[in-house]
Design an enzyme around this catalytic site. Structure first.
Site, PDB file in Angstrom:
ATOM      1  CG  ASP A 161       0.371 -16.796 -71.505  1.00  0.00           C
ATOM      2  OD1 ASP A 161      -0.622 -16.393 -72.123  1.00  0.00           O
ATOM      3  OD2 ASP A 161       1.492 -17.009 -71.562  1.00  0.00           O
ATOM      4  CG  ASP A 208       5.724 -12.829 -76.490  1.00  0.00           C
ATOM      5  OD1 ASP A 208       5.550 -14.061 -76.673  1.00  0.00           O
ATOM      6  OD2 ASP A 208       4.902 -12.062 -75.901  1.00  0.00           O
TER       7      ASP A 208
END
Ligand code: AMP
Length: 615
Positions: free
Chosen positions: A192, A8
């Site tokens: 998100d 990520d």
């Protein structure tokens, strides 16, 4: 098969993980930390510092410390928005040039800065595992365009990885969430909200298949915006004049820490030792003050959620769950606003900082064969198409189509004896080509022929990484060209939000312009054809008939000049109907000519056809 790591690559923090014994495990650095700040400090001599040591240098030398580099990846100087310029290091932005980040007297491409972070993650992972890792899956916000995805892939390659797949962050998060629910069918929203970007995705989970039904978001909306407001507010509260860069950096760290603590406390004290020379500064801050300041930023996510739901053709009540991802979703106000938007309490069972990295790791496991029975489908955020005659946008892959996919259409020429066809590849939602974003263009040569005869197939192939391959083929000669559209700077990556908002705002005007252009093209085409037919058939039609058709032609030209769509449509229809017998006569002639040409032709002196083979 060798290991593949999942990464990520966040605006604020980055993480790396690997599948071990069937479980996704996030790897820690030598200090046991799994979150690596995406921060790079460039000292006057020696190698750049990365991660936490770089973060520590930020208050001391803010101009030499690069953070939030992800905001600039794949961005051109002229695309930068004013709020982006609010960083403590220098931005170098030339028109049409990629933005460069300047620290310690060196200009870096954002991908090079990202590569420093990725290289550190790679080193930490190798130290933790005791073996080398060279293959990776890296996540990006769902709204990253082609240029941003390519730049991210390049960052991975610069760091020494083979990048096996670029995955959308919300999709990865859903994967982390859904892996435990493989037997159930569910529709979920992934909200998100990270440091620099906001994404919302609507996904359908069905027997191990994840399908993204719609995505929406803003690549320039995140916790950083709340931080900027806090710095301005607190700066004005504690100091009369402007903040020095060092004070600004120290204040940033203090308010970010305060913001985090206010997620669990109602009131906190903020201390800034030796803030104004020898003087220390302290003040209190309450959660309601923070809420008041940050509410407008958080409220901006509401419209994106509504659009994603509308695109997925779902009402909030149709959703089975809402997942929260990204550090900002730890704020109680965010959770309240999300509950209000979706009419349900959001699911916070995932660690919002780790879900994306876990999902990337699971995707890595799927690719390496460590995880089976899960398939990942994704969607295109914006429509892709080409410009056609009259400056119209011809969509080939509509927005929110599931990728990977291939789609194509056949085109022909608009002008007699045209030798090349220019394929202009566009991305966007507007009806007229000029209002969409140009992704690239190329020319396909072919044999000259009367207009409308050539057949050129144009195929768009969007691969699993969201990269576009455009193929154009002349079906007569088989001549073809394939172009990969992945230039890091040719694409404007203005927020998709702006594109969609614009397309809604101009929907009426756009539709009228398109309708007018189409009617005009038809009128131009018909006027030319009718004139030719009148000339060819002059002896076959009565003078009366010719006068009537000429009258309709005159009306067609007057309608064109008037700019009135309805009048033009009527004139088109009237002329079309009146010339049906002409078209039939032309067809008969063409058939007669064709039949005549089937008869064998004597090869002899003076016959042009005979010489053709010798030339
Ligand atoms: P991410 O990009 O997902 O790592 O998210 C980072 C953003 O989340 C930054 O703006 C952080 O300041 C913010 N953040 C992290 N933890 C918290 C918290 N406990 N409360 C509020 N914001 C947070």
């Amino acid at each position: 098969m060798s290991d593949i790591v999942g990464i990520d690559l966040g605006t604020t923090n980055s993480l790396i993980g690997i599948m071990e014994a069937g479980f996704p495990i996030l790897l820690a650095d030598a200090n046991g930390e799994r979150l690596t700040p995406s921060v790079v400090h460039v000292p006057p001599t020696g190698e750049p510092l990365v991660g936490r040591p770089a973060t520590r240098m930020r208050p001391l030398n803010p101009a030499a410390t690069i953070y939030s580099a992800k905001r600039f990846i794949g961005v051109r100087g002229d695309e930068l928005q004013s709020e982006d310029a609010d960083v403590s290091y220098k931005l170098v932005r030339g028109r049409g040039e990629p933005v460069r980040l300047c620290a310690g007297g060196v200009d870096y491409l954002p991908a090079e800065v990202a590569a420093f972070v990725l290289r550190k993650l790679k080193g930490d992972a190798e130290a933790a595992l005791g073996r080398t890792v060279s293959r990776a899956v890296i996540t990006v916000p769902a709204y990253f365009n082609d240029a941003q995805r390519s730049a991210t892939k390049r960052a991975g390659e610069l760091a020494g990885f083979t990048v096996e797949r670029i995955v959308n962050e919300p999709t990865a998060a859903a994967l982390a969430y859904g892996l435990h629910q493989l037997t159930s069918r569910a529709k979920i929203a992934v909200y998100d909200f990270g440091g620099g970007t906001f994404d919302v995705s609507i996904l359908e989970l069905n027997k191990g298949v994840f399908e993204v039904l719609a995505t929406n978001g803003n690549t320039r909306l995140g916790g950083d915006d709340i931080d900027s407001l806090l710095i301005a507010e607190c700066g004005a509260r504690i100091l009369d004049g402007a903040l020095s860069p060092e004070q600004r950096a120290a204040l940033r760290d203090a308010v970010v820490d305060a913001k985090h603590r206010l997620s669990s406390d109602d009131e906190i004290a903020v201390n800034l030792p030796f803030f104004a020379g020898p003087e220390s500064v302290s003040f209190t801050m309450t959660r309601s003050e923070l809420d008041e300041l940050s509410r407008p930023v958080i409220e901006r996510t509401r419209a994106h959620c509504r659009r994603a739901l509308a695109d997925a053709k779902l009402a909030p009540a149709d959703l089975d769950d809402v997942i929260l991802v990204g550090g900002v979703t730890r704020m109680p106000l965010v959770r309240n606003i999300v509950a209000d938007i979706f009419g349900r309490i959001p699911n916070v069972s995932q660690n919002p900082d780790e879900a994306v990295a876990l999902g990337a790791t699971i995707q890595a496991g799927i690719l390496s064969g460590a995880v089976r029975d899960v398939l990942l489908l994704d969607v295109t955020p914006l429509s892709l198409g080409i410009e056609t005659f009259g400056g119209l946008m011809n969509v080939i892959i509509p927005r929110n189509s599931t990728i990977p996919l291939k789609a194509g259409e056949m085109f022909t020429t608009a002008v007699n004896n045209q030798r090349v066809m220019r394929i202009k590849v566009l991305q966007g939602e507007r009806e007229m080509a000029r209002d969409n974003w140009p992704l690239g263009e190329f020319e396909l040569e072919f044999e000259p022929a009367p207009k409308g005869v050539a057949r050129v197939g144009v195929q768009f192939e969007l691969d699993a990484n969201g990269l576009l391959h455009v193929l154009a083929r002349d079906t007569k000669t088989g001549y073809e060209k394939i172009v990969e559209i992945n230039s890091a700077v040719d694409v404007s990556d203005e927020a998709v939000e702006a594109m969609i908002a614009e397309s809604l705002e101009h929907a009426f005007d756009d539709m009228s312009e398109r309708a007018w252009t189409e009617a005009k093209l038809k009128a131009d085409e018909m006027a030319g054809a009718v004139e030719t037919a009148l000339g060819v058939l002059v002896h076959q039609i009565s003078a009366e008939e010719a006068t009537r058709i000429e009258g309709l032609l005159t009306e067609l030209r007057a309608a064109l000049a008037s700019g009135e769509l309805q009048r033009l449509k009527q004139a088109n229809a009237a002329l079309d109907k009146a010339t049906e017998p002409l078209a039939a006569m032309l067809l008969q002639r063409a058939i007669a000519d064709a039949e005549a040409s089937l008869a064998p032709q004597r090869i002899g002196p003076g016959v042009a056809a005979a010489g053709a083979g010798e030339g």
